[in-house]
Design an enzyme around this catalytic site. Structure first.
Site, PDB file in Angstrom:
ATOM      1  N   THR A  28      34.452   6.608   6.613  1.00 57.59           N
ATOM      2  CA  THR A  28      35.489   6.218   7.578  1.00 57.59           C
ATOM      3  C   THR A  28      36.471   5.252   6.917  1.00 57.59           C
ATOM      4  OG1 THR A  28      33.953   6.501   9.411  1.00 57.59           O
ATOM      5  CG2 THR A  28      35.825   5.052   9.813  1.00 57.59           C
ATOM      6  N   THR A  31      40.944   5.338   3.075  1.00 62.44           N
ATOM      7  CA  THR A  31      40.657   6.100   1.853  1.00 62.44           C
ATOM      8  C   THR A  31      39.888   7.369   2.201  1.00 62.44           C
ATOM      9  OG1 THR A  31      40.400   3.907   0.837  1.00 62.44           O
ATOM     10  CG2 THR A  31      39.949   5.817  -0.558  1.00 62.44           C
ATOM     11  N   ALA A  83      35.162   1.436   0.557  1.00 61.12           N
ATOM     12  CA  ALA A  83      34.448   0.159   0.628  1.00 61.12           C
ATOM     13  C   ALA A  83      35.474  -0.956   0.774  1.00 61.12           C
ATOM     14  CB  ALA A  83      33.607  -0.065  -0.624  1.00 61.12           C
ATOM     15  N   GLU A 103      27.796   4.754   8.949  1.00 61.05           N
ATOM     16  CA  GLU A 103      27.994   4.963   7.501  1.00 61.05           C
ATOM     17  C   GLU A 103      26.666   4.780   6.764  1.00 61.05           C
ATOM     18  OE1 GLU A 103      32.662   3.550   7.143  1.00 61.05           O
ATOM     19  OE2 GLU A 103      31.114   2.067   6.817  1.00 61.05           O
TER      20      GLU A 103
END
Ligand code: 5RP
Length: 223
Positions: A28, A31, A83, A103
């Site tokens: 999510t 990126t 991240a 995640e």
């Protein structure tokens, strides 16, 4: 190059890690969104994807990529996600987009975690980015008091004057001002607080590969 161009470059590079005919896990964030858009261009290659958030599921579906329930999937060879910070050991802070719990769950089922990020996310010591902690709403104040003992300042995440509510119906406390010397230990300690759903430290199961976008090109780190 702009930060978005760097994110796009790593999203394109991550396509190399998409196995043909398989189900993959998808993260999510901005990126991950660029990655989904790249995946959309070769959507026939994958059988489907497991999404780490409702937003990711919607974007995958908008590209015609089948979205599978994790309960129907026993294993995945790869999970691809961004991240907020990553250190040279592959430990990460995640959850800037409030999707940390799903995640972590989807990543736990995958053989390999491929982290995609612009190069600014690589840091020597994790903690400059506030550490997200997803909490059960009734435990929010109690968890915040416990989190203070780790040295940071707990702040309830608020948007438009209201607490942010996750896809799981929970709240997020951001722990500000940490220098995380032992990420795996801190992950275990915070996860052990009653009322904590998940801490956004991904160290016990960190990245296996990081693709980092820099002005000199995409750099690959293996851990
Ligand atoms: C969402 C996340 C994201 O991976 C993280 O916030 C990075 O986001 P972006 O790709 O937008 O920089 O953990 O919960």
């Amino acid at each position: 190059m702009t930060q978005d161009e760097l994110k796009q470059a790593v999203a394109r590079a991550a396509i190399e890690y998409v196995p043909a005919g398989e189900i993959i896990g998808v993260g999510t964030g901005s990126t991950a969104n660029f990655f989904i858009d790249e995946l959309g261009k070769i959507k026939g290659r994958v059988k489907g994807a497991v999404a780490s958030s409702e937003a990711t599921a919607a974007r995958l579906k908008s590209h015609g990529i089948p979205v599978l329930d994790l309960n129907e999937v026993e294993s995945m060879s790869v999970y691809i996600d961004g991240a907020d910070e990553i250190n040279p050991q592959g430990d990460m802070i995640k959850g800037g987009g409030a999707a940390l719990t799903r995640e972590k769950i989807v990543a736990s089922v995958a053989d390999r975690f491929v982290c995609i990020a612009d190069g600014s996310k690589l840091v020597d010591v994790l903690g400059a980015f506030p550490l997200p902690v997803e909490v059960i709403p009734m435990a929010q104040a109690a968890v915040a008091r416990k989190l203070k003992t780790f040295g940071g300042e707990p702040r309830l995440r608020v948007k438009d004057g209201k607490p942010v509510i996750t896809d799981n119906g929970c709240m997020i406390i951001d722990l500000v001002g940490l220098k995380i010397a032992k990420p795996a230990e801190l992950e275990a300690q915070i996860n052990n607080i009653p009322g904590v759903v998940t801490v956004g430290l991904f160290a016990q199961r960190g990245a296996d590969i990081a693709l980092l976008g820099t002005a000199e090109g995409v750099k690959k780190l293996s851990f």
